[in-house]
Structure formats: structure tokens, C-alpha cells
Design a protein around this motif. Structure first.
Motif, mmCIF file in Angstrom:
data_model
loop_
_atom_site.group_PDB
_atom_site.id
_atom_site.type_symbol
_atom_site.label_atom_id
_atom_site.label_comp_id
_atom_site.label_asym_id
_atom_site.label_seq_id
_atom_site.Cartn_x
_atom_site.Cartn_y
_atom_site.Cartn_z
ATOM 1 N N ALA A 1 0.831 -1.205 0.000
ATOM 2 C CA ALA A 1 0.000 0.000 0.000
ATOM 3 C C ALA A 1 0.867 1.258 0.000
ATOM 4 O O ALA A 1 0.584 2.233 -0.721
ATOM 5 C CB ALA A 1 -0.917 -0.014 1.222
ATOM 6 N N GLU A 2 1.969 1.200 0.777
ATOM 7 C CA GLU A 2 2.879 2.347 0.791
ATOM 8 C C GLU A 2 3.551 2.539 -0.566
ATOM 9 O O GLU A 2 3.675 3.676 -1.062
ATOM 10 C CB GLU A 2 3.934 2.128 1.877
ATOM 11 N N VAL A 3 3.970 1.399 -1.174
ATOM 12 C CA VAL A 3 4.597 1.488 -2.494
ATOM 13 C C VAL A 3 3.598 1.990 -3.531
ATOM 14 O O VAL A 3 3.956 2.788 -4.437
ATOM 15 C CB VAL A 3 5.173 0.117 -2.903
ATOM 16 N N ALA A 4 2.352 1.522 -3.466
ATOM 17 C CA ALA A 4 1.337 1.990 -4.410
ATOM 18 C C ALA A 4 1.109 3.491 -4.254
ATOM 19 O O ALA A 4 0.982 4.225 -5.254
ATOM 20 C CB ALA A 4 0.031 1.232 -4.188
ATOM 21 N N LEU A 5 1.102 3.954 -3.004
ATOM 22 C CA LEU A 5 0.962 5.386 -2.769
ATOM 23 C C LEU A 5 2.155 6.159 -3.336
ATOM 24 O O LEU A 5 1.997 7.185 -4.024
ATOM 25 C CB LEU A 5 0.819 5.651 -1.272
ATOM 26 N N GLN A 6 3.350 5.626 -3.064
ATOM 27 C CA GLN A 6 4.543 6.283 -3.601
ATOM 28 C C GLN A 6 4.573 6.239 -5.127
ATOM 29 O O GLN A 6 5.002 7.199 -5.772
ATOM 30 C CB GLN A 6 5.799 5.627 -3.037
ATOM 31 N N ARG A 7 4.105 5.117 -5.698
ATOM 32 C CA ARG A 7 4.075 5.014 -7.154
ATOM 33 C C ARG A 7 3.120 6.046 -7.755
ATOM 34 O O ARG A 7 3.418 6.677 -8.774
ATOM 35 C CB ARG A 7 3.662 3.612 -7.560
ATOM 36 N N GLY A 8 1.945 6.190 -7.129
ATOM 37 C CA GLY A 8 1.020 7.196 -7.610
ATOM 38 C C GLY A 8 1.601 8.593 -7.529
ATOM 39 O O GLY A 8 1.474 9.393 -8.472
ATOM 40 N N GLN A 9 2.262 8.863 -6.395
ATOM 41 C CA GLN A 9 2.896 10.176 -6.272
ATOM 42 C C GLN A 9 4.005 10.357 -7.298
ATOM 43 O O GLN A 9 4.160 11.441 -7.880
ATOM 44 C CB GLN A 9 3.452 10.340 -4.855
ATOM 45 N N LEU A 10 4.786 9.269 -7.510
ATOM 46 C CA LEU A 10 5.866 9.347 -8.494
ATOM 47 C C LEU A 10 5.326 9.545 -9.910
ATOM 48 O O LEU A 10 5.880 10.321 -10.708
ATOM 49 C CB LEU A 10 6.716 8.075 -8.427
ATOM 50 N N GLU A 11 4.244 8.853 -10.261
ATOM 51 C CA GLU A 11 3.644 9.030 -11.576
ATOM 52 C C GLU A 11 3.135 10.455 -11.758
ATOM 53 O O GLU A 11 3.315 11.067 -12.816
ATOM 54 C CB GLU A 11 2.509 8.025 -11.776
ATOM 55 N N ASP A 12 2.502 10.969 -10.697
ATOM 56 C CA ASP A 12 2.052 12.363 -10.784
ATOM 57 C C ASP A 12 3.227 13.312 -10.965
ATOM 58 O O ASP A 12 3.171 14.269 -11.758
ATOM 59 C CB ASP A 12 1.269 12.734 -9.525
ATOM 60 N N LEU A 13 4.316 13.016 -10.220
ATOM 61 C CA LEU A 13 5.501 13.872 -10.335
ATOM 62 C C LEU A 13 6.120 13.771 -11.729
ATOM 63 O O LEU A 13 6.526 14.789 -12.322
ATOM 64 C CB LEU A 13 6.528 13.474 -9.273
ATOM 65 N N ILE A 14 6.173 12.533 -12.267
ATOM 66 C CA ILE A 14 6.741 12.346 -13.601
ATOM 67 C C ILE A 14 5.884 13.050 -14.655
ATOM 68 O O ILE A 14 6.407 13.701 -15.579
ATOM 69 C CB ILE A 14 6.886 10.849 -13.915
ATOM 70 N N GLN A 15 4.579 12.923 -14.525
ATOM 71 C CA GLN A 15 3.699 13.597 -15.480
ATOM 72 C C GLN A 15 3.848 15.111 -15.404
ATOM 73 O O GLN A 15 3.911 15.799 -16.424
ATOM 74 C CB GLN A 15 2.247 13.193 -15.228
ATOM 75 N N MET B 1 6.507 16.662 -14.305
ATOM 76 C CA MET B 1 7.822 16.991 -14.852
ATOM 77 C C MET B 1 7.827 16.913 -16.375
ATOM 78 O O MET B 1 8.457 17.741 -17.045
ATOM 79 C CB MET B 1 8.875 16.041 -14.277
ATOM 80 N N SER B 2 7.127 15.903 -16.915
ATOM 81 C CA SER B 2 7.060 15.785 -18.372
ATOM 82 C C SER B 2 6.346 16.989 -18.973
ATOM 83 O O SER B 2 6.796 17.567 -19.970
ATOM 84 C CB SER B 2 6.344 14.489 -18.759
ATOM 85 N N ARG B 3 5.222 17.359 -18.349
ATOM 86 C CA ARG B 3 4.518 18.539 -18.854
ATOM 87 C C ARG B 3 5.368 19.792 -18.730
ATOM 88 O O ARG B 3 5.454 20.605 -19.661
ATOM 89 C CB ARG B 3 3.197 18.715 -18.100
ATOM 90 N N SER B 4 6.019 19.940 -17.558
ATOM 91 C CA SER B 4 6.871 21.119 -17.377
ATOM 92 C C SER B 4 8.070 21.078 -18.323
ATOM 93 O O SER B 4 8.497 22.120 -18.845
ATOM 94 C CB SER B 4 7.342 21.202 -15.925
ATOM 95 N N ARG B 5 8.621 19.857 -18.579
ATOM 96 C CA ARG B 5 9.736 19.746 -19.511
ATOM 97 C C ARG B 5 9.317 20.146 -20.916
ATOM 98 O O ARG B 5 10.015 20.904 -21.602
ATOM 99 C CB ARG B 5 10.267 18.316 -19.524
ATOM 100 N N ASP B 6 8.148 19.655 -21.342
ATOM 101 C CA ASP B 6 7.664 20.035 -22.666
ATOM 102 C C ASP B 6 7.414 21.529 -22.745
ATOM 103 O O ASP B 6 7.761 22.182 -23.741
ATOM 104 C CB ASP B 6 6.387 19.262 -22.996
ATOM 105 N N GLU B 7 6.825 22.073 -21.682
ATOM 106 C CA GLU B 7 6.586 23.510 -21.679
ATOM 107 C C GLU B 7 7.898 24.283 -21.687
ATOM 108 O O GLU B 7 8.034 25.302 -22.382
ATOM 109 C CB GLU B 7 5.751 23.892 -20.461
ATOM 110 N N ASN B 8 8.883 23.786 -20.919
ATOM 111 C CA ASN B 8 10.185 24.464 -20.902
ATOM 112 C C ASN B 8 10.859 24.405 -22.270
ATOM 113 O O ASN B 8 11.492 25.374 -22.706
ATOM 114 C CB ASN B 8 11.093 23.825 -19.848
ATOM 115 N N ILE B 9 10.727 23.242 -22.945
ATOM 116 C CA ILE B 9 11.314 23.118 -24.284
ATOM 117 C C ILE B 9 10.677 24.115 -25.243
ATOM 118 O O ILE B 9 11.362 24.816 -26.004
ATOM 119 C CB ILE B 9 11.155 21.677 -24.799
ATOM 120 N N VAL B 10 9.340 24.189 -25.202
ATOM 121 C CA VAL B 10 8.633 25.098 -26.095
ATOM 122 C C VAL B 10 9.025 26.545 -25.805
ATOM 123 O O VAL B 10 9.315 27.332 -26.724
ATOM 124 C CB VAL B 10 7.115 24.895 -25.959
#
Length: 376
Positions: free
Chosen positions: A108-122, A124-133
Motif C-alpha cells: 500500500a505504501e509502495v502503491a501510494l509512492q508510485r502514484g505520487q511518483l507518476e504524478d511527479l513524472i507527469q 515533470m514531463s509537462r513542465s519539460r515540454d513547456e520548458n522546451i517550447v
């Protein structure tokens, strides 16, 4: 019993044989029925079979009892072993349950961390794309400003190529529209004939180098070859052969006097031609320039050429063309236009004047529009 049954027929045979002769002497025994003997025989066989079966059954029962006892002992041992294993299984089940509970908590802790990590990656990906643009848009706008200031398309072409390379490395589908817009802008900018300022500057440097060796108009006139002196032609008097011998001395004197007069006239005419020369000069000031003024003339032309070079580098083509026209006019006025060096220098300046023109570099509107659409 078997013996009795076997003897009975013989007795009957003997009895039947002696009956006619000794009937009066032998008292016949009572005859036993055959079925009775057969029944006795069957009973005896049945009894023996029953005893055999009973004996076999007892042996089998005894073997079964021994097998049962052995199996009971084995079952008792297996039961005790099963009980021990069951106890171990219960202990293992308790341990496993505790571990499963711990793993569930960790999962359950790993699933919570995974969800947080996925949100963080998304994010970061959005911010990275925005930064590139944003980064690409900023670099393109800076390149546009540099192009407007310098008049050269090289900064804009380099910025667009760098943007295309960055977008190609990320390989995002949402960047494909931007890449197509960049390709269109690159093709439109490359189709222009951009002024090669470096080549034009090199040509002006060559003219400056040739300027010290260009012949002036005055020096060219002074260095022109002098007129060849008239050849003395000694003509014998035509009437010398026809005069009489008496008048020979007079005729000889007259001939010598005429010859000296002709020589004197020719000498005076040759000296006069060497001192006086008739030439058509369109610019008389070119002949009147003093030798010490030629140095300042050449230095003035060098300064004009350097000003034209600086104007080319700063993209002020009108100023450069004005300076070059003044230099060409001065060279046509004071220098020998028939000299090969003057002709070469004039041709170089003519080429620079023809190529130094203002070119408007188009703006990358497609790329800026695609970047603005991707940044929304």
C-alpha cells in the motif's frame, strides 16, 4: 470311506456270482443305497473343503490382522508426523500471515509512492515540454532580433536548425507540427540570396592593398616614352653632278650650307617636340596634383574604403555604396584608367557595389505560431 465304496462293487459281484450256488448257505446283507453313499461322499468332500476354506480364512484373517496392526503402527507414526508438520504448518501460516500483512502494508505504501511518483513524472514531463517550447521560442525570437540588427540570416537559420535537432531528440507526437513549421521556415529563408559580407570585405581589403601601387595620371604622363629624335638624313645635292667643274667649289659650299641649315632646323624641331606635348585631358586637376599630395590622396581613398568596409559589416549598405562611388569617381579623376591594376581595382569595387544591397529576411511566423499553439 473311499475304501468302503471301492469294496462294495466287488462284494456285490461275488455275491451275484455265488448266489445261484450258495443261496441256501449265505445270508445276504442289506443293500446300502447308492445315493446314500454319494451323499456321504459329497458331505465328506464338503466338510474337507469347508475345513480347508476355514483354515485358509483363518490364515488370511491372521495375515490381515498383522497387516492391520502394521498399518495402524504406520498410521500412528504418520499421524504423529502429520501432527508435527501441522504444527509447523500452523507456525509457518502464522509467520506467513504476519509477513503478508507486512507486505500488504508495504505494498500500500509502495502503491501510494508510485502514484505520487507518476504524478511527479507527469508534471515533470509537462513542465519539460513547456520548458522546451518556451526555450525554443525564446531562442527563435532572439535570433529574429539579431537578424534584424545585423541583416544576416545566419543567426535565424542556426536557431531553427538547433530547434529542429532538439525536437527530433525528444520524439514527441505533439512536436511534429512544430518540426514541420520549422522545416517550412528554413526552406523559405534558405531560398533567399543572402549577402556574403565576408567575401565583400575581402575584396575591399584587396583594393586597399592595390591602392599603393596604382599609377597616378600625372606620373603616367611623366613616365611616358619621349618622342624619338628625328633621324638625320644626309642628302647629296641633286644638282652637284650637273654643275660645271668651275663652279664646283661654290656648289659644294652651297650644299654644305643647305645641309647645316636642315640639320639645325631638325634639331630645333626635335627639341621643341620633346618640350611641348599636346594631350587631351578630361580632368586637368589630375595633372596638376603635386607629388607630395599623392600620399594624402591615397590615404584619403584608404579611409573611404575602410569606412565602406565598416558600413558593410554593420549592414549599412547605402553608406557603403556611397563611399564606393566616391572612391571610383576619385580614381577615375586622378589615376590612370588604362592601367591594368586600376582596372582590376575598379572591377572589384564595382562587384562590391553591385552585391552590397539590403535584403529583408522573412520572419519565422509558422514556427512562432506552432510554438504558441503547443504552449497552450
Amino acid at each position: 470311506m473311499s475304501d468302503t465304496s471301492s469294496n462294495t462293487p466287488a462284494t456285490e459281484t461275488v455275491a451275484s456270482a455265488v448266489t445261484p450256488y450258495a443261496a441256501h448257505a449265505v445270508v445276504p446283507r442289506p443293500v446300502v443305497p447308492a445315493w446314500l453313499l454319494l451323499g456321504a461322499l459329497v458331505l465328506a468332500v464338503t466338510s474337507v473343503a469347508g475345513l480347508a476354506v476355514a483354515w485358509h480364512g483363518l490364515d488370511r484373517q491372521r495375515a490381515l490382522e498383522q497387516e492391520l496392526v502394521r498399518r495402524q503402527d504406520a498410521s500412528r507414526g504418520e499421524a504423529s508426523e502429520a501432527q508435527a508438520q501441522s504444527k509447523q504448518a500452523q507456525d509457518l501460516a502464522r509467520d506467513t500471515a504476519a509477513k503478508v500483512a507486512l507486505l500488504d502494508a508495504r505494498l500500500a505504501e509502495v502503491a501510494l509512492q508510485r502514484g505520487q511518483l507518476e504524478d511527479l513524472i507527469q508534471s515533470m514531463s509537462r513542465s519539460r515540454d513547456e520548458n522546451i517550447v518556451v526555450d525554443i521560442e525564446a531562442s527563435v525570437r532572439v535570433a529574429v532580433q539579431q537578424t534584424v540588427i545585423t541583416g544576416s540570416a545566419e543567426p535565424l537559420v542556426a536557431a531553427l536548425k538547433q530547434a529542429d535537432d532538439r525536437l527530433l531528440r525528444y520524439k514527441q507526437p505533439r512536436f511534429e507540427g512544430i518540426r514541420r513549421a520549422v522545416a517550412r521556415d528554413l526552406d523559405r529563408i534558405k531560398s533567399l540570396s543572402v549577402v556574403d559580407v565576408s567575401t565583400l570585405a575581402i575584396k575591399l581589403d584587396e583594393v586597399v592593398r592595390l591602392l599603393d601601387d596604382l599609377p597616378l595620371l600625372a606620373s603616367a604622363e611623366r613616365d611616358a616614352p619621349e618622342a624619338a629624335p628625328a633621324k638625320r638624313v644626309v642628302k647629296a645635292p641633286a644638282a652637284a653632278a650637273s654643275v660645271p667643274v668651275a663652279d664646283g667649289e661654290m656648289s659644294q659650299w652651297l650644299g654644305q650650307a643647305r645641309q647645316r641649315w636642315d640639320d639645325a632646323v631638325k634639331l630645333v624641331w626635335g627639341e621643341t617636340r620633346s618640350l611641348i606635348r599636346v594631350t587631351r585631358i578630361d580632368h586637368p586637376e589630375g595633372m596638376l596634383i603635386a607629388p607630395d599630395q599623392s600620399f594624402f590622396l591615397r590615404e584619403n581613398l584608404k579611409l573611404r574604403l575602410l569606412n565602406a568596409r565598416l558600413a558593410l559589416l554593420s549592414r549599412q549598405f547605402d553608406t557603403a555604396q556611397s563611399d564606393l562611388r566616391d572612391v571610383q569617381e576619385t580614381m577615375g579623376r586622378y589615376f590612370d584608367v588604362h592601367s591594368r591594376k586600376v582596372v582590376a581595382a575598379t572591377e572589384l569595387m564595382r562587384q562590391v557595389t553591385g552585391q552590397a544591397r539590403q535584403i529583408t529576411v522573412p520572419r519565422p511566423d509558422d514556427t512562432l505560431a506552432a510554438l504558441a499553439a503547443a504552449g497552450r
